[in-house]
Design a protein around this motif. Structure first.
Motif, PDB file in Angstrom:
ATOM      1  N   GLU A  19      15.759  20.006   8.005  1.00  0.00           N
ATOM      2  CA  GLU A  19      15.524  19.069   6.903  1.00  0.00           C
ATOM      3  C   GLU A  19      15.257  17.671   7.464  1.00  0.00           C
ATOM      4  OE1 GLU A  19      15.654  19.568   3.352  1.00  0.00           O
ATOM      5  OE2 GLU A  19      15.344  21.602   4.118  1.00  0.00           O
ATOM      6  N   PRO A  20      14.450  16.859   6.778  1.00  0.00           N
ATOM      7  CA  PRO A  20      14.246  15.484   7.251  1.00  0.00           C
ATOM      8  C   PRO A  20      15.478  14.623   7.013  1.00  0.00           C
ATOM      9  CG  PRO A  20      13.173  15.786   5.126  1.00  0.00           C
ATOM     10  CD  PRO A  20      13.679  17.148   5.548  1.00  0.00           C
ATOM     11  N   ASP A  21      15.554  13.519   7.732  1.00  0.00           N
ATOM     12  CA  ASP A  21      16.628  12.563   7.494  1.00  0.00           C
ATOM     13  C   ASP A  21      16.416  11.780   6.202  1.00  0.00           C
ATOM     14  OD1 ASP A  21      17.916  13.276   9.845  1.00  0.00           O
ATOM     15  OD2 ASP A  21      16.876  11.751  11.037  1.00  0.00           O
ATOM     16  N   GLY A  22      15.188  11.732   5.733  1.00  0.00           N
ATOM     17  CA  GLY A  22      14.911  11.014   4.492  1.00  0.00           C
ATOM     18  C   GLY A  22      13.452  11.126   4.116  1.00  0.00           C
ATOM     19  N   LEU A  23      13.161  10.652   2.903  1.00  0.00           N
ATOM     20  CA  LEU A  23      11.797  10.590   2.392  1.00  0.00           C
ATOM     21  C   LEU A  23      11.488   9.139   2.043  1.00  0.00           C
ATOM     22  CD1 LEU A  23      11.844  13.613  -0.088  1.00  0.00           C
ATOM     23  CD2 LEU A  23      10.830  13.584   2.192  1.00  0.00           C
ATOM     24  N   TRP A  24      10.361   8.662   2.538  1.00  0.00           N
ATOM     25  CA  TRP A  24       9.896   7.316   2.226  1.00  0.00           C
ATOM     26  C   TRP A  24       8.489   7.428   1.652  1.00  0.00           C
ATOM     27  CZ3 TRP A  24      12.979   8.713   6.166  1.00  0.00           C
ATOM     28  CH2 TRP A  24      14.113   7.930   6.446  1.00  0.00           C
ATOM     29  N   SER A  25       8.152   6.563   0.707  1.00  0.00           N
ATOM     30  CA  SER A  25       6.815   6.637   0.125  1.00  0.00           C
ATOM     31  C   SER A  25       6.248   5.249  -0.105  1.00  0.00           C
ATOM     32  CB  SER A  25       6.840   7.405  -1.202  1.00  0.00           C
ATOM     33  OG  SER A  25       7.447   6.649  -2.229  1.00  0.00           O
ATOM     34  N   ALA A  26       4.938   5.199  -0.234  1.00  0.00           N
ATOM     35  CA  ALA A  26       4.232   3.957  -0.534  1.00  0.00           C
ATOM     36  C   ALA A  26       3.035   4.295  -1.415  1.00  0.00           C
ATOM     37  CB  ALA A  26       3.782   3.269   0.752  1.00  0.00           C
ATOM     38  N   PRO A  27       2.666   3.373  -2.314  1.00  0.00           N
ATOM     39  CA  PRO A  27       1.588   3.659  -3.259  1.00  0.00           C
ATOM     40  C   PRO A  27       0.212   3.289  -2.737  1.00  0.00           C
ATOM     41  CG  PRO A  27       2.565   1.552  -3.779  1.00  0.00           C
ATOM     42  CD  PRO A  27       3.332   2.100  -2.594  1.00  0.00           C
ATOM     43  N   GLY A  28      -0.801   3.898  -3.331  1.00  0.00           N
ATOM     44  CA  GLY A  28      -2.142   3.342  -3.229  1.00  0.00           C
ATOM     45  C   GLY A  28      -2.207   2.090  -4.073  1.00  0.00           C
ATOM     46  N   ARG A  29      -3.379   1.482  -4.103  1.00  0.00           N
ATOM     47  CA  ARG A  29      -3.506   0.274  -4.911  1.00  0.00           C
ATOM     48  C   ARG A  29      -4.892   0.216  -5.551  1.00  0.00           C
ATOM     49  NH1 ARG A  29      -7.694  -0.701  -3.429  1.00  0.00           N
ATOM     50  NH2 ARG A  29      -8.459  -1.727  -1.550  1.00  0.00           N
ATOM     51  N   VAL A  30      -4.943  -0.474  -6.668  1.00  0.00           N
ATOM     52  CA  VAL A  30      -6.203  -0.876  -7.275  1.00  0.00           C
ATOM     53  C   VAL A  30      -6.287  -2.384  -7.131  1.00  0.00           C
ATOM     54  CG1 VAL A  30      -7.276  -1.325  -9.528  1.00  0.00           C
ATOM     55  CG2 VAL A  30      -6.623   1.006  -8.901  1.00  0.00           C
ATOM     56  N   ASN A  31      -7.434  -2.876  -6.740  1.00  0.00           N
ATOM     57  CA  ASN A  31      -7.614  -4.319  -6.718  1.00  0.00           C
ATOM     58  C   ASN A  31      -8.225  -4.739  -8.040  1.00  0.00           C
ATOM     59  OD1 ASN A  31      -7.519  -6.897  -5.729  1.00  0.00           O
ATOM     60  ND2 ASN A  31      -9.499  -6.766  -4.689  1.00  0.00           N
ATOM     61  N   LEU A  32      -7.461  -5.472  -8.834  1.00  0.00           N
ATOM     62  CA  LEU A  32      -7.965  -5.897 -10.135  1.00  0.00           C
ATOM     63  C   LEU A  32      -9.159  -6.824  -9.968  1.00  0.00           C
ATOM     64  CD1 LEU A  32      -7.475  -5.697 -13.202  1.00  0.00           C
ATOM     65  CD2 LEU A  32      -6.052  -7.743 -12.999  1.00  0.00           C
ATOM     66  N   ILE A  33      -9.052  -7.765  -9.043  1.00  0.00           N
ATOM     67  CA  ILE A  33     -10.176  -8.659  -8.732  1.00  0.00           C
ATOM     68  C   ILE A  33      -9.879  -9.356  -7.414  1.00  0.00           C
ATOM     69  CG2 ILE A  33      -9.310 -10.719  -9.935  1.00  0.00           C
ATOM     70  CD1 ILE A  33     -12.254 -11.012 -11.041  1.00  0.00           C
ATOM     71  N   GLY A  34     -10.941  -9.724  -6.701  1.00  0.00           N
ATOM     72  CA  GLY A  34     -10.787 -10.392  -5.404  1.00  0.00           C
ATOM     73  C   GLY A  34     -11.185  -9.480  -4.271  1.00  0.00           C
ATOM     74  N   GLU A  35     -12.498  -9.222  -4.132  1.00  0.00           N
ATOM     75  CA  GLU A  35     -12.968  -8.246  -3.142  1.00  0.00           C
ATOM     76  C   GLU A  35     -13.612  -8.953  -1.961  1.00  0.00           C
ATOM     77  OE1 GLU A  35     -11.512  -5.132  -3.240  1.00  0.00           O
ATOM     78  OE2 GLU A  35     -12.348  -5.126  -5.266  1.00  0.00           O
ATOM     79  N   HIS A  36     -13.228  -8.545  -0.763  1.00  0.00           N
ATOM     80  CA  HIS A  36     -13.723  -9.111   0.499  1.00  0.00           C
ATOM     81  C   HIS A  36     -13.358 -10.587   0.636  1.00  0.00           C
ATOM     82  CE1 HIS A  36     -16.110  -5.687   2.083  1.00  0.00           C
ATOM     83  NE2 HIS A  36     -16.106  -5.336   0.810  1.00  0.00           N
ATOM     84  N   THR A  37     -12.362 -11.014  -0.096  1.00  0.00           N
ATOM     85  CA  THR A  37     -11.830 -12.365   0.066  1.00  0.00           C
ATOM     86  C   THR A  37     -10.657 -12.390   1.035  1.00  0.00           C
ATOM     87  OG1 THR A  37     -10.508 -11.967  -1.923  1.00  0.00           O
ATOM     88  CG2 THR A  37     -12.550 -13.216  -2.201  1.00  0.00           C
ATOM     89  N   ASP A  38     -10.023 -11.240   1.260  1.00  0.00           N
ATOM     90  CA  ASP A  38      -8.773 -11.247   2.038  1.00  0.00           C
ATOM     91  C   ASP A  38      -8.988 -11.663   3.483  1.00  0.00           C
ATOM     92  OD1 ASP A  38     -10.084  -8.818   2.528  1.00  0.00           O
ATOM     93  OD2 ASP A  38      -8.230  -7.637   2.595  1.00  0.00           O
ATOM     94  N   TYR A  39      -9.986 -11.113   4.135  1.00  0.00           N
ATOM     95  CA  TYR A  39     -10.197 -11.478   5.538  1.00  0.00           C
ATOM     96  C   TYR A  39     -10.890 -12.832   5.677  1.00  0.00           C
ATOM     97  CZ  TYR A  39     -14.755  -9.251   4.636  1.00  0.00           C
ATOM     98  OH  TYR A  39     -15.982  -8.888   4.106  1.00  0.00           O
ATOM     99  N   ASN A  40     -11.202 -13.468   4.552  1.00  0.00           N
ATOM    100  CA  ASN A  40     -11.704 -14.837   4.540  1.00  0.00           C
ATOM    101  C   ASN A  40     -10.623 -15.835   4.139  1.00  0.00           C
ATOM    102  OD1 ASN A  40     -14.718 -14.689   5.124  1.00  0.00           O
ATOM    103  ND2 ASN A  40     -14.513 -13.132   3.528  1.00  0.00           N
TER     104      ASN A  40
END
Length: 395
Positions: A19-40
């Motif tokens: 058995e595993p020691d635990g279960l961890w999870s993370a969600p996908g995401r939707v970007n409501l607005i703001g595309e290709h601004t993050d790396y800028n």
């Protein structure tokens, strides 16, 4: 326990016989607005979705300092010695990862987390399962990174906070996988909250929740996955990023975050047409994010439709990252009564979103499906989402 949790647990048992020691999870995401601004160094407004990636993880009982990863995406596990990770990563720009790409995400996280926290790390087994659609622009990669980072942060006693874990995920994606993405996806998957988007300043990494009040307003967000696959590690994404860096250099600023809408006439005089249009998208998109946050607070979600539509037009015409399937999804949803619609994610495929009346889900879905059939496209995958919680331990 969800079906994805069950799948990850079963895969772990098949891999290890325990058995595993635990279960961890993370969600996908939707970007409501703001595309290709993050790396800028700009502004973004994503939210976490209910679809999640689960990592079933256990410390190896044999004490061997190796990381073994298995996934429902791959037939065979991949195993690497922890002290080999520094040799395998970082991946040179434009090069293939040193391990199969799917495994570069969790192994890259192990490498980046150990370096960030200054821990040696004990041997672990990791089994990954997910119901985040892959290739849809919903950040299935950041979900893998978030689940793995959360698990190793706990099991290795690294003590990193959520923002530091987002940095770990971004480094894994940039330097282990070789995809030149910003930090929006990782921050969204780590910081997500129910019924809220995350307003993120990608320069300072200051973030705050912005209530969306989608359900209480009688609305829903429809995801229209075109099933046109895309990959951020390939040329189109990299070319857009290089154009942004070129535009910032021409304007004499560190990044396009430092260019305002009022600066655009001067930019147009200094740049070739393609570079200018790339710059114009980022600059106006930053302003649209700020406007969306303001309008949500003043008037609520019904008032942001025009901003979503303008964002799509900018990505289609100035940044040129849309495809016919995305345009068809957006145009048809609007014709069928959507309040607003836009492509979401890095582009060149993936998904579009539509803000709709909750009782219009069937009508809009059927209209989009029919339009795809009429155009000779493959059938889209259409479903609704609501803003959900970020990464963490499930069991």
């Amino acid at each position: 326990m969800t079906a994805v949790n069950d799948t990850a647990t079963t895969l772990f048992a098949e891999l290890t016989g325990r058995e595993p020691d635990g279960l961890w999870s993370a969600p996908g995401r939707v970007n409501l607005i703001g595309e290709h601004t993050d790396y800028n160094d700009g502004f973004v407004l994503p939210f976490a979705i209910p679809h999640r990636t689960v990592a079933a993880v256990g410390v190896r009982p044999d004490g061997v300092g190796r990381v073994r990863v298995a996934s429902t995406f791959a037939a065979e596990p991949v195993e690497v010695a922890i002290d080999e990770l520094d040799r395998l990563f970082p991946t040179a720009a434009g090069a293939e990862p040193a391990v199969p790409e799917w495994a570069a995400y969790p192994l890259g996280v192990a490498w980046a987390l150990a370096q960030a926290a200054g821990v040696a790390g004990t041997g672990v087994d990791i089994a990954i399962a997910s119901d985040v659609p892959v290739g849809a622009g919903l950040s299935s990669s950041a979900a893998i990174e978030g689940a793995t980072a959360s698990a190793l942060n706990d099991l290795w006693g690294a003590g990193l906070d959520r923002t530091a874990l987002a940095r770990v995920g971004r480094r894994a994606e940039n330097e282990a996988v070789g995809a030149p993405t910003g930090i929006m996806d990782q921050m969204a998957t780590m910081l997500g909250e129910r019924d809220a988007a995350t307003f993120l300043d990608c320069r300072s990494l200051e973030a705050r929740p912005v209530p969306l009040r989608i359900a209480e307003s009688g609305l829903a967000i429809l995801v229209m996955d075109t099933r046109v696959a895309h990959a951020h590690s390939t040329g189109g994404y990299r070319e857009r990023r290089e154009a942004c860096e070129r535009g910032a250099a021409i304007m004499g600023v560190p990044s396009l975050r430092d260019v305002s809408v009022a600066d655009l006439p001067r930019a147009e005089e200094l740049m070739d047409d393609v570079t200018f249009r790339r710059v114009r998208h980022v600059v106006t998109e930053n302003q649209r994010v700020l406007d969306t946050v303001r309008v949500l607070g003043e008037k609520g979600p019904r008032a942001i439709g025009e901003l979503l539509v303008a964002s799509h037009a900018s990505m289609r015409d100035d940044f040129e990252i849309s495809v016919p399937e995305l345009d068809t999804a957006v145009d048809t949803a609007l014709s069928a009564g959507a309040i607003g619609a836009r492509m979401t994610g890095g582009g060149f495929g993936g998904a579009a979103i539509a803000l709709i009346e909750a009782d219009a889900e069937r009508a809009v879905s059927e209209a989009v499906t029919a339009a795809f059939a009429d155009a000779g496209f493959g059938a889209p995958h259409i479903f609704t989402v609501l803003p959900s919680a970020g990464a963490g331990r499930d069991a």
